[in-house]
Write an enzyme that holds these catalytic residues in place. Structure first.
Site, PDB file in Angstrom:
ATOM      1  N   THR A 161       0.820  -1.208   0.000  1.00  0.00           N
ATOM      2  CA  THR A 161       0.000   0.000   0.000  1.00  0.00           C
ATOM      3  C   THR A 161       0.852   1.255   0.000  1.00  0.00           C
ATOM      4  O   THR A 161       2.018   1.228   0.392  1.00  0.00           O
ATOM      5  CB  THR A 161      -0.973  -0.009   1.207  1.00  0.00           C
ATOM      6  OG1 THR A 161      -1.935   1.015   1.052  1.00  0.00           O
ATOM      7  CG2 THR A 161      -0.230   0.176   2.523  1.00  0.00           C
ATOM      8  N   CYS A 162       0.250   2.358  -0.448  1.00  0.00           N
ATOM      9  CA  CYS A 162       0.818   3.693  -0.330  1.00  0.00           C
ATOM     10  C   CYS A 162      -0.362   4.617  -0.039  1.00  0.00           C
ATOM     11  O   CYS A 162      -1.330   4.201   0.576  1.00  0.00           O
ATOM     12  CB  CYS A 162       1.602   4.089  -1.578  1.00  0.00           C
ATOM     13  SG  CYS A 162       0.614   4.209  -3.078  1.00  0.00           S
ATOM     14  N   LYS A 163      -0.311   5.863  -0.482  1.00  0.00           N
ATOM     15  CA  LYS A 163      -1.425   6.766  -0.196  1.00  0.00           C
ATOM     16  C   LYS A 163      -2.641   6.439  -1.056  1.00  0.00           C
ATOM     17  O   LYS A 163      -3.756   6.330  -0.551  1.00  0.00           O
ATOM     18  CB  LYS A 163      -1.005   8.221  -0.408  1.00  0.00           C
ATOM     19  CG  LYS A 163      -2.126   9.208  -0.102  1.00  0.00           C
ATOM     20  CD  LYS A 163      -1.649  10.643  -0.237  1.00  0.00           C
ATOM     21  CE  LYS A 163      -2.776  11.599   0.108  1.00  0.00           C
ATOM     22  NZ  LYS A 163      -2.343  13.008   0.001  1.00  0.00           N
ATOM     23  N   MET A 185      -3.970   3.718   1.267  1.00  0.00           N
ATOM     24  CA  MET A 185      -4.386   4.026   2.629  1.00  0.00           C
ATOM     25  C   MET A 185      -5.601   4.940   2.656  1.00  0.00           C
ATOM     26  O   MET A 185      -6.348   4.946   3.632  1.00  0.00           O
ATOM     27  CB  MET A 185      -3.221   4.645   3.419  1.00  0.00           C
ATOM     28  CG  MET A 185      -2.136   3.636   3.773  1.00  0.00           C
ATOM     29  SD  MET A 185      -2.731   2.161   4.658  1.00  0.00           S
ATOM     30  CE  MET A 185      -3.373   2.894   6.165  1.00  0.00           C
TER      31      MET A 185
END
Length: 108
Positions: free
Chosen positions: A59-61, A87
């Site tokens: 995951t990232c933003k 996220m």
């Protein structure tokens, strides 16, 4: 090459995630069981990847950096999947989060 994707609704609340965001983003809010390795550090720290049953969710933003991480890790032979929406989607789904400071976690 198609990037394998998963939805936050398909992940358990206690899922072990690989979070490839920067330190300030991680500090603001992350999943409790996540492992933090910023995207730029990933090649040097690949040995720190958590061992999970099945594919490791990355995951990232919002999903862009994690998609690049998934593409690279897949080429290295790892079983990984991109968290669709990152996220932002995790938080919007009401999934648990914590912050490094103890303040109310947020997605930065």
């Amino acid at each position: 090459m198609a990037i394998p994707q998963t939805s936050v609704t398909d992940l358990p609340d206690d899922a072990v995630l690989l979070d490839v965001r920067e330190q300030d983003e991680w500090d603001a809010g992350h999943a409790p069981g996540a492992v933090h390795i910023p995207l730029g550090d990933l090649p040097a720290r690949v040995g720190e990847l958590p061992q999970v049953d099945g594919p490791l969710a990355v995951t990232c933003k919002a999903g862009g950096r994690s998609a690049r991480a998934v593409a690279w890790l897949s080429q290295q032979g790892y079983d990984v999947v991109n968290v669709d929406g990152g996220m932002g989607a995790w938080s919007a789904a009401g999934k648990p989060m914590e912050s490094a400071s103890g303040e109310t976690p947020r997605v930065k």
